[in-house]
Design an enzyme around this catalytic site. Structure first.
Site, short mmCIF file in Angstrom:
data_model
loop_
_atom_site.label_atom_id
_atom_site.label_comp_id
_atom_site.label_asym_id
_atom_site.label_seq_id
_atom_site.Cartn_x
_atom_site.Cartn_y
_atom_site.Cartn_z
N ASP A 28 62.63 4.17 44.67
CA ASP A 28 62.83 4.67 45.83
C ASP A 28 62.51 4.07 47.13
OD1 ASP A 28 61.23 7.27 43.63
OD2 ASP A 28 59.82 5.86 44.23
N ASP A 53 48.29 7.82 44.15
CA ASP A 53 48.30 6.94 43.32
C ASP A 53 47.04 5.83 43.28
OD1 ASP A 53 50.85 7.28 42.52
OD2 ASP A 53 51.78 5.59 44.19
N SER A 97 41.67 4.08 25.14
CA SER A 97 42.93 3.50 24.36
C SER A 97 44.30 2.72 24.85
CB SER A 97 43.53 4.59 22.97
OG SER A 97 42.15 4.36 22.67
#
Length: 397
Positions: free
Chosen positions: A352, A70, A84
């Site tokens: 999680d 991450d 975008s």
């Protein structure tokens, strides 16, 4: 169908990066006490493990899944527009996003965390346990690159014993969390996470010895799309040695598009996790002919099982509503603690965290109500923070 399944698989696994797919949890997962409402007299209602706490040793808890790094950063609107990206969204990386990850690191101050559904749960379980370190073992596939090196370092900092299969055909899986104000735009690239190979990693003597050391095993359903043969080898070992094998339904598409793989593993599953949406999808595919989550838990619990020394336990969460647990001939419900919506920062990691909290008590041989209590506590902590992160120490009792 295969293309649709792959796209859905990537989309759902991606949500598991900074933590899990919205999984099972609720912004409100926590119980103050093991208070339960039972549908029938409690029969064999305790844990399938010993009732006395077990001695914990390194490598007691084993996880295998899709590891992701991450990468979290506060960005500007120009960065979002360049790639975008919508301010609050979750997408899979396309060709136009390839340069995003490197640019994010070069242009902004970033935080790195070891992510991916199963790795998150093992990480949370280790945090709840604290000592000794390396109670949790994790296997998964990464690339031989900078992000892979960072992921290895982050897993060490989380005190989990990660043994990655490293290959150079695909880069390490990543998830970029691009933050603007209260919004976060997630861009995930699974890459190497999809490349795990049983014969090149799990079968190696030094790695299999780590599997044999464990007494509790956990694999998220997402890994059914990567290496069914690896899951079956671990599951059969657990069953033959009367150890606990746990699995998560993970997403509706697993129950739909990977039904055959799931049903090959299910006879070995001692503890099955899922949320209400996944439970409904599972029930539909199994022709249970009911939408009642308690009935679904009963029927899932009663499906054929290889190790008859243990009865299957089924745990379904329902957001802010009570958690349902089916075991033996009983269905129990566990209320969750309400939380001020203003205290909720990010629910992505709740599922999680729920599993991680549950496993932290299960591996110590605690009764089921204590496992659920720890699960609710862990999820409650994680949703108050960005990503699947946590304070230095838990205050769970």
């Amino acid at each position: 169908m295969a293309s649709k399944a792959k796209k859905q698989r990537l989309s759902d696994e991606k949500k598991n990066t900074e933590s899990s797919t919205k999984k099972t949890e609720s912004p409100t997962k926590k119980t103050e006490s093991p208070t339960k409402k039972t549908e029938s007299p409690t029969k064999n209602a305790e844990s399938p493990t010993k009732k006395t706490p077990a001695e914990l040793s390194p490598n007691s808890l084993f996880g295998m899944g899709n590891p992701l790094l991450d990468i979290i950063a506060v960005v500007d609107k120009d960065f979002l527009e360049k790639y975008s990206l919508k301010p609050n969204d979750q997408i899979l990386a396309e060709d136009k996003h390839k340069a995003l990850f490197e640019e994010l690191v070069k242009k902004f101050k970033v935080e790195y965390h070891a992510g991916g559904a199963t790795q998150n749960s093992i990480k949370i379980a280790q945090w709840m346990i604290q000592e000794p370190h390396n109670v949790g073992t994790f296997f998964g596939c990464i690339g031989k690159d900078k992000f892979g090196d960072i992921l290895k370092q982050k897993s060490k900092e989380a005190h989990i014993d990660a043994h990655y299969f490293e290959q150079d055909e695909e880069p390490t899986g990543t998830c970029a969390a691009c933050i603007t104000g209260d919004n976060r735009s997630l861009v995930a690239n699974l890459a190497a996470a999809n490349c795990y190979k049983k014969d090149k990693h799990l079968d190696l003597e030094e790695n299999w010895k780590l599997v044999e050391k464990a007494k509790v095993y956990y694999i998220a359903g997402f890994f059914l799309t990567v290496s069914l043969e690896s899951i079956l080898k671990v599951a059969k070992h657990a069953s033959e040695n009367n150890k606990l094998f746990c699995m998560n339904l993970s997403a509706p598409f697993i129950c739909q598009f990977f039904k055959d793989n799931l049903m090959q593993v299910l006879p070995y599953v001692d503890v099955l996790f899922g949320n209400e949406i996944e439970a409904a999808a599972f029930a539909k595919e199994q022709d249970f002919e009911t939408e009642d989550i308690k009935e679904i838990a009963k029927k899932a619990q009663a499906l054929p099982k290889d190790n008859t020394k243990r009865q299957r336990i089924v745990v379904f969460t329902q957001g802010k509503d009570e958690t349902v647990m089916g075991q033996s001939d009983t269905v129990e419900t566990f209320p969750v603690l309400k939380i001020d919506p203003e205290d909720i920062v990010d629910t992505n990691g709740a599922g999680d965290a729920f599993v991680g909290g549950f496993l932290s008590e299960l591996v110590q041989g605690k009764p089921m109500h204590q496992c659920v209590k720890a699960a609710h506590y862990a999820a409650n902590v994680i949703i108050r923070r960005a990503g699947c992160t946590f304070p230095e120490k838990p205050d769970f009792k």
